[in-house]
Write a protein that holds these residues in place. Structure first.
Motif, mmCIF file in Angstrom:
data_model
loop_
_atom_site.group_PDB
_atom_site.id
_atom_site.type_symbol
_atom_site.label_atom_id
_atom_site.label_comp_id
_atom_site.label_asym_id
_atom_site.label_seq_id
_atom_site.Cartn_x
_atom_site.Cartn_y
_atom_site.Cartn_z
ATOM 1 N N ASN A 139 -33.352 78.671 -25.139
ATOM 2 C CA ASN A 139 -34.621 79.367 -25.415
ATOM 3 C C ASN A 139 -35.578 78.557 -26.291
ATOM 4 O O ASN A 139 -36.306 79.118 -27.118
ATOM 5 C CB ASN A 139 -34.345 80.737 -26.048
ATOM 6 C CG ASN A 139 -33.724 81.700 -25.048
ATOM 7 O OD1 ASN A 139 -34.232 81.890 -23.953
ATOM 8 N ND2 ASN A 139 -32.595 82.288 -25.421
ATOM 9 N N GLN A 140 -35.606 77.260 -26.067
ATOM 10 C CA GLN A 140 -36.602 76.448 -26.762
ATOM 11 C C GLN A 140 -38.002 76.882 -26.295
ATOM 12 O O GLN A 140 -38.275 76.949 -25.094
ATOM 13 C CB GLN A 140 -36.384 74.971 -26.452
ATOM 14 C CG GLN A 140 -35.048 74.429 -26.953
ATOM 15 C CD GLN A 140 -34.844 72.984 -26.568
ATOM 16 O OE1 GLN A 140 -35.474 72.088 -27.107
ATOM 17 N NE2 GLN A 140 -33.937 72.750 -25.617
ATOM 18 N N PRO A 141 -38.913 77.183 -27.226
ATOM 19 C CA PRO A 141 -40.239 77.691 -26.848
ATOM 20 C C PRO A 141 -41.013 76.765 -25.929
ATOM 21 O O PRO A 141 -41.843 77.218 -25.143
ATOM 22 C CB PRO A 141 -40.954 77.837 -28.202
ATOM 23 C CG PRO A 141 -39.864 77.985 -29.199
ATOM 24 C CD PRO A 141 -38.728 77.147 -28.689
ATOM 25 N N THR A 142 -40.740 75.467 -25.993
ATOM 26 C CA THR A 142 -41.472 74.516 -25.164
ATOM 27 C C THR A 142 -41.270 74.768 -23.671
ATOM 28 O O THR A 142 -42.126 74.437 -22.854
ATOM 29 C CB THR A 142 -41.067 73.068 -25.517
ATOM 30 O OG1 THR A 142 -41.925 72.159 -24.843
ATOM 31 C CG2 THR A 142 -39.620 72.771 -25.163
ATOM 32 N N VAL A 143 -40.156 75.411 -23.291
ATOM 33 C CA VAL A 143 -39.887 75.667 -21.871
ATOM 34 C C VAL A 143 -40.872 76.682 -21.309
ATOM 35 O O VAL A 143 -41.413 76.501 -20.205
ATOM 36 C CB VAL A 143 -38.435 76.151 -21.664
ATOM 37 C CG1 VAL A 143 -38.183 76.505 -20.199
ATOM 38 C CG2 VAL A 143 -37.451 75.091 -22.141
ATOM 39 N N THR A 144 -41.120 77.752 -22.039
ATOM 40 C CA THR A 144 -41.989 78.811 -21.527
ATOM 41 C C THR A 144 -43.461 78.566 -21.833
ATOM 42 O O THR A 144 -44.328 79.151 -21.182
ATOM 43 C CB THR A 144 -41.567 80.174 -22.104
ATOM 44 O OG1 THR A 144 -41.465 80.080 -23.534
ATOM 45 C CG2 THR A 144 -40.223 80.605 -21.535
ATOM 46 N N SER A 145 -43.753 77.703 -22.800
ATOM 47 C CA SER A 145 -45.156 77.459 -23.151
ATOM 48 C C SER A 145 -45.764 76.288 -22.390
ATOM 49 O O SER A 145 -46.989 76.188 -22.273
ATOM 50 C CB SER A 145 -45.292 77.211 -24.661
ATOM 51 O OG SER A 145 -44.622 76.020 -25.036
ATOM 52 N N ALA A 146 -44.943 75.395 -21.858
ATOM 53 C CA ALA A 146 -45.466 74.245 -21.117
ATOM 54 C C ALA A 146 -46.008 74.684 -19.766
ATOM 55 O O ALA A 146 -45.425 75.552 -19.106
ATOM 56 C CB ALA A 146 -44.364 73.212 -20.912
ATOM 57 N N PRO A 147 -47.117 74.096 -19.317
ATOM 58 C CA PRO A 147 -47.623 74.443 -17.988
ATOM 59 C C PRO A 147 -46.707 73.983 -16.856
ATOM 60 O O PRO A 147 -46.668 74.602 -15.795
ATOM 61 C CB PRO A 147 -48.973 73.732 -17.919
ATOM 62 C CG PRO A 147 -48.918 72.664 -18.948
ATOM 63 C CD PRO A 147 -48.018 73.175 -20.025
ATOM 64 N N VAL A 148 -45.942 72.912 -17.107
ATOM 65 C CA VAL A 148 -45.052 72.368 -16.072
ATOM 66 C C VAL A 148 -43.706 72.005 -16.690
ATOM 67 O O VAL A 148 -43.652 71.405 -17.766
ATOM 68 C CB VAL A 148 -45.668 71.118 -15.406
ATOM 69 C CG1 VAL A 148 -44.665 70.451 -14.474
ATOM 70 C CG2 VAL A 148 -46.941 71.481 -14.641
ATOM 71 N N VAL A 149 -42.644 72.373 -16.003
ATOM 72 C CA VAL A 149 -41.287 71.959 -16.369
ATOM 73 C C VAL A 149 -40.721 71.186 -15.178
ATOM 74 O O VAL A 149 -40.755 71.671 -14.043
ATOM 75 C CB VAL A 149 -40.394 73.166 -16.697
ATOM 76 C CG1 VAL A 149 -38.967 72.701 -17.021
ATOM 77 C CG2 VAL A 149 -40.967 73.962 -17.866
ATOM 78 N N LEU A 150 -40.233 69.982 -15.438
ATOM 79 C CA LEU A 150 -39.678 69.132 -14.381
ATOM 80 C C LEU A 150 -38.185 68.929 -14.619
ATOM 81 O O LEU A 150 -37.787 68.478 -15.691
ATOM 82 C CB LEU A 150 -40.376 67.771 -14.364
ATOM 83 C CG LEU A 150 -41.889 67.765 -14.126
ATOM 84 C CD1 LEU A 150 -42.427 66.336 -14.257
ATOM 85 C CD2 LEU A 150 -42.231 68.334 -12.759
ATOM 86 N N THR A 151 -37.384 69.252 -13.623
ATOM 87 C CA THR A 151 -35.943 69.019 -13.702
ATOM 88 C C THR A 151 -35.599 67.855 -12.781
ATOM 89 O O THR A 151 -35.803 67.924 -11.560
ATOM 90 C CB THR A 151 -35.155 70.267 -13.280
ATOM 91 O OG1 THR A 151 -35.582 71.391 -14.061
ATOM 92 C CG2 THR A 151 -33.662 70.054 -13.498
ATOM 93 N N PHE A 152 -35.102 66.781 -13.371
ATOM 94 C CA PHE A 152 -34.751 65.565 -12.630
ATOM 95 C C PHE A 152 -33.260 65.630 -12.282
ATOM 96 O O PHE A 152 -32.416 65.812 -13.162
ATOM 97 C CB PHE A 152 -35.050 64.323 -13.464
ATOM 98 C CG PHE A 152 -36.526 64.113 -13.697
ATOM 99 C CD1 PHE A 152 -37.243 63.217 -12.921
ATOM 100 C CD2 PHE A 152 -37.191 64.818 -14.690
ATOM 101 C CE1 PHE A 152 -38.609 63.035 -13.123
ATOM 102 C CE2 PHE A 152 -38.552 64.634 -14.909
ATOM 103 C CZ PHE A 152 -39.257 63.741 -14.126
ATOM 104 N N CYS A 153 -32.966 65.475 -11.005
ATOM 105 C CA CYS A 153 -31.600 65.673 -10.521
ATOM 106 C C CYS A 153 -31.039 64.423 -9.861
ATOM 107 O O CYS A 153 -31.750 63.724 -9.124
ATOM 108 C CB CYS A 153 -31.576 66.801 -9.483
ATOM 109 S SG CYS A 153 -32.229 68.372 -10.080
ATOM 110 N N ALA A 154 -29.762 64.179 -10.105
ATOM 111 C CA ALA A 154 -29.012 63.225 -9.288
ATOM 112 C C ALA A 154 -28.800 63.890 -7.940
ATOM 113 O O ALA A 154 -28.321 65.027 -7.868
ATOM 114 C CB ALA A 154 -27.675 62.916 -9.951
#
Length: 249
Positions: free
Chosen positions: A63-78
């Motif tokens: 629940n880091q606030p940066t996750v919900t406040s950022a306009p974009v979240v990028l998950t980089f996957c193998a």
């Protein structure tokens, strides 16, 4: 450009301003020019923009606030899923269900993530890496519907900086460079190389707040204790196997 990179900061707070899709795609296409093992490009990136989906991801990132406040979240996957399917459709026998292949894909994903971070910051955006991605990989994979042979490796929150925080300290260059061969550290060298870090006001505050004798104990007992490392290690290794990669006997 070198000065800009040397002055980089992790940005966790963002303006309430969206990132244009064309700009985001251009930055990602630039990131996809990063080096990759044998030009296989065994990585994928999941873009999360919808607030509802960011809120689903947030618990996996403590629940880091940066996750919900950022306009974009990028998950980089193998991602060996795509490459294996391509091989099989072309009657080629893939041999990528092993730990070496997982490491290859993980390295590719991290190279792309860092190249994206660099070009995003040059373009006026701010980024924050979330080290929690591998801690809760099974949870993230379920939310993002990741299939077999796809494993989340790291996450970046991205947006326009709301403020410019102080730069985090780094060890001196002499602590990290080894010329021609690795030179192990004497007790005197360890003391010298960590002296400035240990004596920063903010780090002394961490020691006091956590009731520890020194900064090393803050790491070993509070920030990254053995019990957590062993729990997350087992969770991640079990998930790697569940996703189709065999660990060595």
């Amino acid at each position: 450009m070198i000065s800009s990179l040397k002055e980089r900061r992790t940005i966790r707070k963002y303006l309430n301003k969206d990132i244009d899709e064309q700009l985001l795609n251009e930055l990602l296409e630039t990131a996809f020019r990063a080096p990759t093992t044998q030009n296989m490009q065994v990585y994928s990136v999941v873009i999360t923009r919808e607030q509802e989906n960011k809120e689903k991801l947030a618990p996996a990132h403590f629940n880091q606030p940066t996750v919900t406040s950022a306009p974009v979240v990028l998950t980089f996957c193998a991602d060996f899923n795509r490459f294996i399917k391509w091989c099989e459709q072309n009657h080629a026998e893939p041999g990528y269900d092993n730990f070496q292949s997982f490491v290859t894909a993980a390295i590719d994903a991290l190279l792309v993530a860092q190249q994206f971070c660099t070009v995003a910051e040059i373009s006026g955006l701010g980024c924050c890496y979330l080290g929690t991605t591998t801690y809760n990989a099974p949870q993230i994979a379920e939310i993002l519907h990741l299939p077999k042979f796809v494993i989340p490796i790291t996450t970046l929150t991205v947006g326009y900086p709301a403020d410019i925080p102080a730069q985090i300290e780094r060890l001196p260059i002499g602590a990290i460079l080894h010329h021609e061969a690795y030179q192990d550290y004497t007790p005197e060298a360890i003391h010298r190389l960590y002296f400035e870090k240990e004596n920063l006001a903010e780090n002394k505050k961490y020691i006091e707040e956590n009731h520890k004798e020194n900064l090393a104990q803050v790491f070993t007992d509070v920030r990254s204790p053995r019990k957590d490392n062993e729990l997350f290690s087992k969770t991640f290794l079990d998930f790697i196997v569940k996703q189709g990669f065999r660990l060595p006997d």
